[in-house]
Every structure is written in structure tokens, then in C-alpha cells.
Design an enzyme around this catalytic site. Structure first.
Site, short mmCIF file in Angstrom:
data_model
loop_
_atom_site.label_atom_id
_atom_site.label_comp_id
_atom_site.label_asym_id
_atom_site.label_seq_id
_atom_site.Cartn_x
_atom_site.Cartn_y
_atom_site.Cartn_z
N GLU A 69 0.82 -1.21 0.00
CA GLU A 69 0.00 0.00 0.00
C GLU A 69 0.85 1.26 0.00
O GLU A 69 0.52 2.25 -0.67
CB GLU A 69 -0.95 -0.01 1.20
CG GLU A 69 -2.13 -0.94 1.06
CD GLU A 69 -1.78 -2.41 1.27
OE1 GLU A 69 -2.60 -3.28 0.94
OE2 GLU A 69 -0.65 -2.68 1.78
N HIS A 138 -10.29 -5.13 9.16
CA HIS A 138 -10.89 -4.90 7.84
C HIS A 138 -12.25 -4.22 7.92
O HIS A 138 -13.00 -4.23 6.95
CB HIS A 138 -11.08 -6.24 7.11
CG HIS A 138 -9.84 -7.05 6.93
ND1 HIS A 138 -9.25 -7.72 7.96
CD2 HIS A 138 -9.09 -7.29 5.83
CE1 HIS A 138 -8.18 -8.36 7.52
NE2 HIS A 138 -8.05 -8.11 6.23
#
Length: 337
Positions: A69, A138
Site C-alpha cells: 500500500e 478490515h
């Protein structure tokens, strides 16, 4: 527009279809618009939002990035500085924690640090929120993190129409924009106008007019607040629902006007209650003339002070639901807060 023309323009798309249409329209109109992210190409994205776009635009414009990321976001920021308009998708908004350097220290600050001589027109798409059993790493709602950073714009579309319009507005903005898309909304369907249009960043929407209580909510919480308001209306309680839509900049005028009208305020959001969007809105009202119109304390209804649980019942209990919003509004209207 006459009734016939309106009927011809009526059509329904899902939230994810509306986002995909916005990206396709932008890519058709502007060759500098590119898509980046993990598994967004052949696989179509973790939530299938970019499905088939690689077939239409090819791997040079729909680029699968490595599982990094920080690296992917850094390339997107660099691409924006060279004149491209990247849309970078995080598989889950939680994973943006790995890219904070690029979002917070680079994208947000470069226009200022370079004296306005450069801009960073990058869009970060952030699938967010609980309700899918994806557990603590998440399922977070982190919009308040990024709302704290000058130089960033942060939006939370709650409808397919807004999902398309806010994404197109973000692409036209010279500054970095983070779009938090609630995962439970991807399959929700609604009216979406054809063609290119924008929804202004920084403008809330009054989804329901009322005179007894203002509920400010965003994303999926706007829908839950509306359902709670309809239940309360059966008993003669008239609730106004303001869909925030934009966390930064925030629509001060619409919120304050509603509070002046109703005299009561509740803020509903999925993020952890403390230090969040509700605190900012409460302080904004307290520091304004609208405070003089309040005839009850401001009530914040946010997420639990804990990581989002995996267990479905505990997950549901950790964030506001229609029943809890209704009960809290009833207490506030009844003077029990």
C-alpha cells in the site's frame, strides 16, 4: 424538465455500478485518468467495483499494483505530480494505515510546501465499515483520521447518485480526495442520472425535513437514521435527517440552519464515538450562535470503544443500528438525556 423527459431519464444502478460508470466516463473523457490498486484489473477489485474496466482500457490504464500500500500510494502521488489523475483503490480502508506517509505527509502537504506551484489530483477509494464479518483489521471507519489533516478532502457518499457525482467531483479537484465507500452499500440500488454530473464536495443533503430533532449522519448511518425517523413519525415525532456527505470540508451552514430550526441535535456515525466526526460537529455547534437555540444537550451516537468484533452479534452491537438510533432519539425528544 417535463414528466416525460424525467421518466426517460429514470434508471436504477447499484452503488458499485454507479462508481464504475463514473470511472468509465472519466476515462473516456480524459486519457490522463488511470486506475491503480491491488487486484483491480483481471480480478475486478476486492468488491468487484472495477469489473471489466481492464478489458475496456487495458493494463496501461487499469494497473494491478504489488501488495504494498505504501508503494502503490506513493506511485499514485508521484503520477499525480506529473499531470496524471490517478484513482487508487485500497482493498480495505484499514490498509491505508500502511500508506499514511504518502497520504498525510506527501499528498496533503505538497501544494502548500511548493508554494501552490504544484497540485496532487489523486483520488483514494476506501471501502470501509462493518457488517461483513471481516473483523477488526478490515472493518474500521477511519474518516475522522483523515479529516484531521489539512490539505485532504474526505467524502462519504450514501447513495448511488452521490457515489457517482462525488467521484466525478473528486476527479475535477486539484487536491487529494479520499472517498469512503461503505461496503454494505455496494449492492444498494437507486436512481443515477445519465452522463456526467458532479455533487459538490462540502455540501450536505437534507434527506428528510423535520421540526423536532436534527440527526446528522453519513454513509450507511444516513439510511438507518431515515428508517428510525420514519418509525418515530408514526408517534408524531418529526425528525430532520441531514446526510453529511462531506467530512472535510464540512457543511457548517446546513447543519447550523437545521439546529436553529429544531433545537435538538444528535450525531450518528459508525466510527468510534470519542475524538470523531460527532465531536467535531458538536463543537462546531457549541461555538456558534446555533447553541442558543438548543433546548437539550447534544447527543453523540458512535461506535463502541473497541476493535470491531468478528462475531456477528457483537459486530452488530458495536455500531449504531436502527433500533439504537430510534431509542436514543426517543430519549432526547423525551428530555431524558
Amino acid at each position: 424538465m417535463n414528466a416525460v423527459a424525467r421518466n426517460l431519464d429514470e434508471r436504477t444502478l447499484s452503488y458499485s455500478e454507479a462508481i464504475r460508470e463514473a470511472m468509465s466516463l472519466a476515462m473516456d473523457a480524459d486519457p490522463t485518468v488511470i486506475l491503480m490498486g491491488e487486484d483491480i484489473g483481471v480480478y475486478g477489485g476486492a468488491f468487484q467495483v472495477t469489473l471489466d474496466l481492464i478489458d475496456k482500457y487495458g493494463p496501461d490504464r487499469v494497473m494491478d499494483t504489488p501488495i504494498s500500500e505504501l508503494g502503490g500510494a506513493g506511485v499514485a502521488v508521484g503520477a499525480a505530480l506529473t499531470g496524471l489523475k490517478p484513482i487508487f483503490e485500497f482493498q480495505f480502508s484499514d490498509f491505508a494505515a500502511l500508506a499514511m506517509e504518502q497520504i498525510v505527509n506527501q499528498a496533503a502537504k505538497l501544494r502548500y510546501m511548493l508554494g501552490g506551484e504544484a497540485s496532487v489530483p489523486v483520488v483514494f477509494r476506501m471501502p470501509a465499515g462493518s457488517g461483513t464479518g471481516a473483523a477488526a483489521q478490515h472493518s474500521q471507519s477511519l474518516e475522522a483520521w483523515f479529516g484531521h489533516v489539512p490539505g485532504l478532502k474526505v467524502v462519504q457518499p450514501s447513495t448511488p447518485e452521490d457515489a457517482k457525482g462525488l467521484l466525478l467531483a473528486a476527479l475535477a479537484d486539484p487536491d487529494p480526495v479520499l472517498i469512503f465507500e461503505h461496503k454494505l452499500l455496494y449492492k444498494m440500488k437507486g436512481h443515477v442520472p445519465k452522463g456526467h454530473y458532479t455533487v459538490p464536495i462540502g455540501k450536505a443533503a437534507v434527506r428528510r425535513q423535520g421540526k423536532d430533532l436534527t440527526i446528522v449522519a453519513s454513509s450507511i448511518m444516513a439510511h438507518r437514521a431515515l428508517e428510525a425517523a420514519e418509525r418515530l413519525s408514526v408517534e408524531g415525532m418529526d425528525v430532520e435527517v441531514v446526510d453529511l456527505r462531506s467530512v472535510r470540508p464540512i457543511d457548517r451552514d446546513t447543519i447550523l440552519a437545521s439546529v436553529r430550526k429544531t433545537g435538538k441535535l444528535m450525531v450518528v456515525y459508525e466510527g468510534v464515538k470519542s475524538y470523531g466526526v460527532g465531536a467535531e460537529i458538536s463543537a462546531m455547534v457549541a461555538e456558534s450562535d446555533a447553541f442558543d437555540f438548543l433546548d437539550a444537550p447534544i447527543l453523540r451516537l458512535g461506535g463502541a470503544e473497541a476493535p470491531v468484533p468478528y462475531n456477528p452479534d457483537l459486530e452488530r452491537a458495536s455500531v449504531p443500528q436502527v433500533d439504537t438510533i430510534e431509542a436514543a432519539a426517543r430519549r432526547l425528544l423525551g428530555g431524558e438525556v
